[in-house]
Design a protein around this motif. Structure first.
Motif, PDB file in Angstrom:
ATOM      1  N   PHE A   4       0.840  -1.198   0.000  1.00 39.65           N
ATOM      2  CA  PHE A   4       0.000   0.000   0.000  1.00 39.65           C
ATOM      3  C   PHE A   4       0.878   1.253   0.000  1.00 39.65           C
ATOM      4  O   PHE A   4       1.604   1.509   0.976  1.00 39.65           O
ATOM      5  CB  PHE A   4      -0.918   0.039   1.229  1.00 39.65           C
ATOM      6  N   PHE A   5       0.832   2.016  -1.084  1.00 38.41           N
ATOM      7  CA  PHE A   5       1.519   3.303  -1.149  1.00 38.41           C
ATOM      8  C   PHE A   5       0.624   4.275  -1.898  1.00 38.41           C
ATOM      9  O   PHE A   5       0.040   3.927  -2.938  1.00 38.41           O
ATOM     10  CB  PHE A   5       2.874   3.187  -1.857  1.00 38.41           C
ATOM     11  N   ASP A   6       0.521   5.506  -1.392  1.00 39.40           N
ATOM     12  CA  ASP A   6      -0.294   6.541  -2.030  1.00 39.40           C
ATOM     13  C   ASP A   6       0.592   7.395  -2.932  1.00 39.40           C
ATOM     14  O   ASP A   6       1.659   7.859  -2.512  1.00 39.40           O
ATOM     15  CB  ASP A   6      -0.956   7.433  -0.978  1.00 39.40           C
ATOM     16  N   TRP A   7       0.124   7.632  -4.165  1.00 43.92           N
ATOM     17  CA  TRP A   7       0.868   8.436  -5.133  1.00 43.92           C
ATOM     18  C   TRP A   7      -0.079   9.424  -5.804  1.00 43.92           C
ATOM     19  O   TRP A   7      -1.206   9.072  -6.160  1.00 43.92           O
ATOM     20  CB  TRP A   7       1.493   7.547  -6.203  1.00 43.92           C
ATOM     21  N   LEU A   8       0.408  10.636  -5.989  1.00 44.87           N
ATOM     22  CA  LEU A   8      -0.310  11.631  -6.796  1.00 44.87           C
ATOM     23  C   LEU A   8       0.090  11.441  -8.257  1.00 44.87           C
ATOM     24  O   LEU A   8       1.280  11.530  -8.596  1.00 44.87           O
ATOM     25  CB  LEU A   8       0.045  13.042  -6.352  1.00 44.87           C
ATOM     26  N   VAL A   9      -0.880  11.185  -9.108  1.00 42.56           N
ATOM     27  CA  VAL A   9      -0.645  11.019 -10.539  1.00 42.56           C
ATOM     28  C   VAL A   9      -1.083  12.296 -11.248  1.00 42.56           C
ATOM     29  O   VAL A   9      -2.231  12.738 -11.098  1.00 42.56           O
ATOM     30  CB  VAL A   9      -1.423   9.804 -11.095  1.00 42.56           C
ATOM     31  N   ALA A  10      -0.154  12.895 -11.999  1.00 40.21           N
ATOM     32  CA  ALA A  10      -0.440  14.139 -12.725  1.00 40.21           C
ATOM     33  C   ALA A  10      -0.169  13.929 -14.210  1.00 40.21           C
ATOM     34  O   ALA A  10       0.972  13.661 -14.601  1.00 40.21           O
ATOM     35  CB  ALA A  10       0.410  15.282 -12.193  1.00 40.21           C
ATOM     36  N   ASP A  11      -1.205  14.025 -15.018  1.00 38.47           N
ATOM     37  CA  ASP A  11      -1.068  13.886 -16.468  1.00 38.47           C
ATOM     38  C   ASP A  11      -1.068  15.265 -17.105  1.00 38.47           C
ATOM     39  O   ASP A  11      -1.958  16.080 -16.844  1.00 38.47           O
ATOM     40  CB  ASP A  11      -2.207  13.035 -17.030  1.00 38.47           C
ATOM     41  N   VAL A  12      -0.074  15.492 -17.956  1.00 38.21           N
ATOM     42  CA  VAL A  12       0.193  16.835 -18.470  1.00 38.21           C
ATOM     43  C   VAL A  12       0.283  16.805 -19.993  1.00 38.21           C
ATOM     44  O   VAL A  12       0.852  15.882 -20.574  1.00 38.21           O
ATOM     45  CB  VAL A  12       1.517  17.378 -17.882  1.00 38.21           C
ATOM     46  N   ILE A  13      -0.277  17.819 -20.624  1.00 38.32           N
ATOM     47  CA  ILE A  13      -0.082  18.070 -22.051  1.00 38.32           C
ATOM     48  C   ILE A  13       0.764  19.327 -22.179  1.00 38.32           C
ATOM     49  O   ILE A  13       0.360  20.411 -21.734  1.00 38.32           O
ATOM     50  CB  ILE A  13      -1.420  18.250 -22.780  1.00 38.32           C
ATOM     51  N   LEU A  14       1.960  19.172 -22.728  1.00 35.17           N
ATOM     52  CA  LEU A  14       2.866  20.306 -22.884  1.00 35.17           C
ATOM     53  C   LEU A  14       2.490  21.130 -24.109  1.00 35.17           C
ATOM     54  O   LEU A  14       2.114  20.577 -25.154  1.00 35.17           O
ATOM     55  CB  LEU A  14       4.301  19.806 -23.008  1.00 35.17           C
ATOM     56  N   ASN A  15       2.609  22.442 -24.000  1.00 34.29           N
ATOM     57  CA  ASN A  15       2.253  23.316 -25.116  1.00 34.29           C
ATOM     58  C   ASN A  15       3.236  23.218 -26.275  1.00 34.29           C
ATOM     59  O   ASN A  15       2.875  23.447 -27.424  1.00 34.29           O
ATOM     60  CB  ASN A  15       2.169  24.776 -24.651  1.00 34.29           C
ATOM     61  N   GLU A  16       4.491  22.905 -25.955  1.00 29.17           N
ATOM     62  CA  GLU A  16       5.522  22.778 -26.977  1.00 29.17           C
ATOM     63  C   GLU A  16       6.222  21.434 -26.820  1.00 29.17           C
ATOM     64  O   GLU A  16       6.389  20.934 -25.701  1.00 29.17           O
ATOM     65  CB  GLU A  16       6.541  23.921 -26.867  1.00 29.17           C
ATOM     66  N   HIS A  30       4.431  12.569   6.390  1.00 25.39           N
ATOM     67  CA  HIS A  30       3.835  13.715   7.083  1.00 25.39           C
ATOM     68  C   HIS A  30       2.673  14.349   6.314  1.00 25.39           C
ATOM     69  O   HIS A  30       2.018  15.255   6.838  1.00 25.39           O
ATOM     70  CB  HIS A  30       4.908  14.782   7.335  1.00 25.39           C
ATOM     71  N   GLU A  31       2.421  13.903   5.093  1.00 29.23           N
ATOM     72  CA  GLU A  31       1.373  14.510   4.265  1.00 29.23           C
ATOM     73  C   GLU A  31       0.044  13.779   4.412  1.00 29.23           C
ATOM     74  O   GLU A  31       0.007  12.546   4.508  1.00 29.23           O
ATOM     75  CB  GLU A  31       1.783  14.477   2.785  1.00 29.23           C
ATOM     76  N   THR A  32      -1.031  14.530   4.364  1.00 30.06           N
ATOM     77  CA  THR A  32      -2.357  13.917   4.291  1.00 30.06           C
ATOM     78  C   THR A  32      -2.760  13.780   2.827  1.00 30.06           C
ATOM     79  O   THR A  32      -2.202  14.434   1.945  1.00 30.06           O
ATOM     80  CB  THR A  32      -3.402  14.769   5.023  1.00 30.06           C
ATOM     81  N   LEU A  33      -3.740  12.937   2.582  1.00 34.60           N
ATOM     82  CA  LEU A  33      -4.237  12.771   1.220  1.00 34.60           C
ATOM     83  C   LEU A  33      -4.802  14.080   0.688  1.00 34.60           C
ATOM     84  O   LEU A  33      -4.610  14.423  -0.486  1.00 34.60           O
ATOM     85  CB  LEU A  33      -5.308  11.679   1.185  1.00 34.60           C
ATOM     86  N   ASP A  34      -5.504  14.819   1.549  1.00 32.92           N
ATOM     87  CA  ASP A  34      -6.095  16.084   1.108  1.00 32.92           C
ATOM     88  C   ASP A  34      -5.020  17.099   0.723  1.00 32.92           C
ATOM     89  O   ASP A  34      -5.184  17.871  -0.229  1.00 32.92           O
ATOM     90  CB  ASP A  34      -6.987  16.673   2.213  1.00 32.92           C
ATOM     91  N   GLU A  35      -3.914  17.113   1.456  1.00 29.19           N
ATOM     92  CA  GLU A  35      -2.831  18.041   1.136  1.00 29.19           C
ATOM     93  C   GLU A  35      -2.221  17.727  -0.228  1.00 29.19           C
ATOM     94  O   GLU A  35      -1.858  18.638  -0.980  1.00 29.19           O
ATOM     95  CB  GLU A  35      -1.734  17.957   2.208  1.00 29.19           C
ATOM     96  N   LEU A  36      -2.106  16.448  -0.528  1.00 30.78           N
ATOM     97  CA  LEU A  36      -1.455  16.047  -1.773  1.00 30.78           C
ATOM     98  C   LEU A  36      -2.390  16.141  -2.971  1.00 30.78           C
ATOM     99  O   LEU A  36      -1.965  16.483  -4.079  1.00 30.78           O
ATOM    100  CB  LEU A  36      -0.927  14.614  -1.637  1.00 30.78           C
ATOM    101  N   ARG A  48      -5.119  15.928 -15.748  1.00 28.82           N
ATOM    102  CA  ARG A  48      -5.720  15.200 -14.630  1.00 28.82           C
ATOM    103  C   ARG A  48      -4.746  15.174 -13.465  1.00 28.82           C
ATOM    104  O   ARG A  48      -3.529  15.107 -13.645  1.00 28.82           O
ATOM    105  CB  ARG A  48      -6.037  13.762 -15.038  1.00 28.82           C
ATOM    106  N   HIS A  49      -5.287  15.222 -12.252  1.00 28.46           N
ATOM    107  CA  HIS A  49      -4.491  14.915 -11.065  1.00 28.46           C
ATOM    108  C   HIS A  49      -5.367  14.093 -10.130  1.00 28.46           C
ATOM    109  O   HIS A  49      -6.554  14.372  -9.952  1.00 28.46           O
ATOM    110  CB  HIS A  49      -3.998  16.194 -10.368  1.00 28.46           C
ATOM    111  N   CYS A  50      -4.783  13.048  -9.570  1.00 27.27           N
ATOM    112  CA  CYS A  50      -5.568  12.149  -8.715  1.00 27.27           C
ATOM    113  C   CYS A  50      -4.613  11.341  -7.851  1.00 27.27           C
ATOM    114  O   CYS A  50      -3.555  10.911  -8.319  1.00 27.27           O
ATOM    115  CB  CYS A  50      -6.421  11.219  -9.575  1.00 27.27           C
ATOM    116  N   VAL A  51      -4.962  11.127  -6.602  1.00 28.19           N
ATOM    117  CA  VAL A  51      -4.162  10.276  -5.724  1.00 28.19           C
ATOM    118  C   VAL A  51      -4.684   8.853  -5.808  1.00 28.19           C
ATOM    119  O   VAL A  51      -5.872   8.601  -5.634  1.00 28.19           O
ATOM    120  CB  VAL A  51      -4.202  10.776  -4.267  1.00 28.19           C
ATOM    121  N   TYR A  52      -3.778   7.932  -6.099  1.00 31.01           N
ATOM    122  CA  TYR A  52      -4.105   6.516  -6.156  1.00 31.01           C
ATOM    123  C   TYR A  52      -3.359   5.786  -5.048  1.00 31.01           C
ATOM    124  O   TYR A  52      -2.213   6.129  -4.714  1.00 31.01           O
ATOM    125  CB  TYR A  52      -3.684   5.909  -7.499  1.00 31.01           C
TER     126      TYR A  52
END
Length: 505
Positions: free
Chosen positions: A184-196, A233-239, A263-267
C-alpha cells in the motif's frame, strides 16, 4: 453450455474498458454474440494506463486495429532508475522489437485507445454495447446467467465475464474472495499536455529520491505523466489538489504557462488477486481478477492477456467443441504469469518507495555498483506450464514469434487463430482427417518458404519443422515432419474433447 435459444447474447461482459472491449472484439470475430454492460453513460475521458508491450500489441493487431494502435503510440526506449544525484541505479533496454513483432515497450493515451476499440467493436455485428447499465444482481442458473441493472432491466447470457475493474461488482456479487499481498503506497498522478514539444532523455525514468520518490514517463504522443509518492507527514487532502500538483511539477519547468494539467488524482497502489477466476458460468478478467503496482507497466497488459486467453476457450465451449472443463485452464494458465508480474512490480516498488535517507544511501551504493555497460533485460514471463498444452511435445507453452512474410507481419497475411506453421513441410502427407478437423475449428495450415528468415532460424535453432500455435500465440507444441504434425493435431483434438480433466487451478 446448454441449448436454450432464449438468450440476449452468448456472452455478457460487464465493463467497457480496454479489457472488456478487447474480449468482446475477439469473441465477435469468432462468431459469438456479445453484450457489453457499462455503468458509465460516456467513456471515461481521462488517462489511466499508459504502457503496453509487444505481446499486447500483437493482440491489438489481432483485433483488427494494429495500424491504428501504432499510429497513436510511441515506442519507449531505455527505462532508467536514478537516485537524487542522477546516478543510474538500474537500466532496462526496451528499444528493440520483441518476438511478437512489436516494440518491446509502447506508450499511449488510454482514451485514444478506447476510442479505437469502441470503433472496431461497433463495426462487428455481434456486439451490442449498453451504457448506463449498473449491475445490481446476478442470478446464475443451470443454462444461463441473468444480470439485472438498477432500473430493472435484465440481460440473459450463456456466460458472464466481469471486466469491471478493481472494485468489481461481478466479483463482489459472486462472493469471490481476494488475496491481498499487503502493498500500500499513495501516489499523486499528474497527467500533463505540454504546449511545446520537448525531448525527454530517457523517455521513462524513476527518480529514487527519498525526499520525494517520483516517476516521469510518457503518456503517449504529446503527453507526459508525473507520479509523486505521498510522504509520511502529508495527508491525502494536502497532496490531492491542483495547486500541489503544480508545485511538484515546477522543478521540471512545467507550469500553467507552458502546459495543461489534464488530470491529477491520488491513487493507492496495491497488489492482490482473486482466489477464484471462474464460478460456474461467471469469470473474471483484468483488474477484477488481479491488481498490481504500476512500476512494471503490466496492469492493463495482464488484462489484455486474460482476454486473449479466455476468448477462444469460451468460443470452443459455446460451440460444443470442448467441454466446460476447458474454462478451468484459464486461471491455471494465467495466474502464474500474473503472479510474476505482481511480484516484479512489487519488487520494483520496494526499490523506489524508500523514504529513509540512510536506507536509500545503502540501496544506491549496492545498485549503482551492479549497473553494467548494457541495459538489463526485462525478465520474460514464464512459459505456460499447465492447461491446453501437449504433454510431451517440445516448446509447449512458449510464446511463438511473429515475423515478416512477403513484406507484412505474419498475422496480417495469415490471420490470428489456430495455426500449424511450418517451413517447407509437405502438408499432403499430413492425415486428411486431422486437417479437416483442424480447419473445422478455425485452424489453418501455413507453410512458409525456407527463405522466411526469422522462421527459418527459429525452426532450425530448435530442431523442429512445425509449430502448432494457439489463438493467443502460445504454442500447443512442436514436432518434426508430417507424422509429427498429424500427431499434434490428433492430440489437440483429444485434449479438447476430454476438456483436459487433469488441469488444475
Amino acid at each position: 453450455m446448454g441449448t436454450d435459444a432464449d438468450f440476449d447474447a452468448d456472452v455478457a461482459i460487464v465493463g467497457c474498458g480496454p479489457v472488456g472491449s478487447t474480449l468482446a472484439i475477439l469473441l465477435a470475430q469468432l462468431g459469438r454474440t456479445v453484450v457489453v454492460l457499462e455503468r458509465h453513460v460516456q467513456p471515461y475521458p481521462l488517462p489511466r494506463a499508459v504502457h503496453f508491450d509487444d505481446e499486447v500489441g500483437r493482440i491489438f493487431q489481432s483485433c483488427g486495429i494494429g495500424a491504428e494502435v501504432r499510429a497513436i503510440s510511441e515506442p519507449a526506449d531505455t527505462y532508467e532508475w536514478r537516485n537524487a544525484a542522477g546516478t543510474v541505479l538500474l537500466r532496462f533496454g526496451r528499444s528493440a522489437e520483441g518476438g511478437s513483432g512489436w516494440p518491446l515497450s509502447s506508450m499511449f493515451n488510454q482514451p485514444t485507445l478506447e476510442a479505437l476499440l469502441d470503433q472496431r467493436a461497433r463495426e462487428l455485428p455481434g456486439i451490442s454495447i449498453r451504457r448506463g447499465f449498473a449491475v445490481t444482481t446476478i442470478d446464475q442458473r443451470e443454462e444461463a446467467v441473468v444480470v439485472r441493472g438498477e432500473d430493472g432491466d435484465e440481460v440473459r447470457a450463456r456466460c458472464l465475464v466481469g471486466c469491471d475493474g478493481a472494485n468489481s461488482s461481478v466479483r463482489s456479487l459472486s462472493g469471490i474472495p481476494v488475496h491481498d499481498l499487503g502493498f500500500f503506497f499513495d501516489w499523486l498522478v499528474a497527467d500533463v499536455i505540454l504546449n511545446e514539444e520537448r525531448v525527454f532523455d530517457p523517455l521513462n525514468v524513476q527518480i529514487c529520491d527519498p525526499a520525494r520518490p517520483t516517476t516521469v514517463v510518457s503518456g503517449g504522443p504529446g503527453r507526459r505523466r508525473w507520479e509523486f509518492m505521498r510522504l509520511a507527514h502529508e495527508t491525502l487532502d494536502e497532496l490531492n489538489s491542483e495547486a500541489r500538483a503544480w508545485e511538484l511539477l515546477a522543478p521540471w519547468d512545467v507550469h500553467p504557462r507552458n502546459a495543461r494539467l489534464e488530470r491529477h488524482c491520488v491513487y493507492t497502489f496495491g497488489a492482490r488477486y482473486a482466489e477464484q477466476w471462474r464460478a460456474g458460468r461467471i469469470l473474471l478478467a483484468g483488474d477484477a481478477a488481479h491488481l498490481m503496482p504500476p512500476f512494471a507497466g503490466q496492469g492493463m497488459c495482464a488484462g489484455i492477456r486474460d482476454a486473449a486467453n479466455l476468448a477462444w476457450k469460451l468460443d470452443l465451449v459455446l460451440r460444443g467443441i470442448a467441454r466446460e472443463g476447458l474454462l478451468d485452464t484459464y486461471q491455471a494458465e494465467r495466474l502464474p504469469s500474473v503472479r510474476q508480474a505482481i511480484d516484479f512490480s512489487m519488487g520494483l516498488g520496494k526499490v523506489i518507495c524508500v523514504a529513509d535517507p540512510v536506507e536509500a544511501a545503502g540501496r544506491d551504493q549496492a545498485m549503482a555498483a551492479a549497473v553494467g555497460p548494457e541495459p538489463a533485460e526485462v525478465p520474460p514471463f514464464p512459459p505456460l506450464e499447465a492447461g491446453v498444452l501437449h504433454a510431451t511435445a517440445p516448446h509447449a507453452g512458449e510464446l511463438f514469434v511473429q515475423g515478416n512474410v512477403r513484406g507484412q507481419l505474419f498475422d496480417d497475411v495469415h490471420g490470428a487463430g489456430w495455426r500449424l506453421v511450418s517451413v517447407d513441410l509437405d502438408t499432403r502427407a499430413v492425415d486428411t482427417r486431422a486437417v479437416e478437423w483442424f480447419e473445422a475449428i478455425g485452424g489453418r495450415m501455413v507453410v512458409l518458404s525456407g527463405a522466411a528468415a526469422l522462421y527459418g532460424r527459429w525452426f532450425s535453432d530448435r530442431g523442429v519443422t512445425c509449430a502448432l500455435q494457439r489463438p493467443d500465440f502460445h504454442l500447443y507444441g512442436c514436432a518434426t515432419g508430417a507424422a509429427g504434425a498429424t500427431a499434434l493435431l490428433d492430440d489437440l483434438r483429444s485434449d479438447l474433447s476430454t476438456s483436459l480433466q487433469g488441469a488444475t487451478t
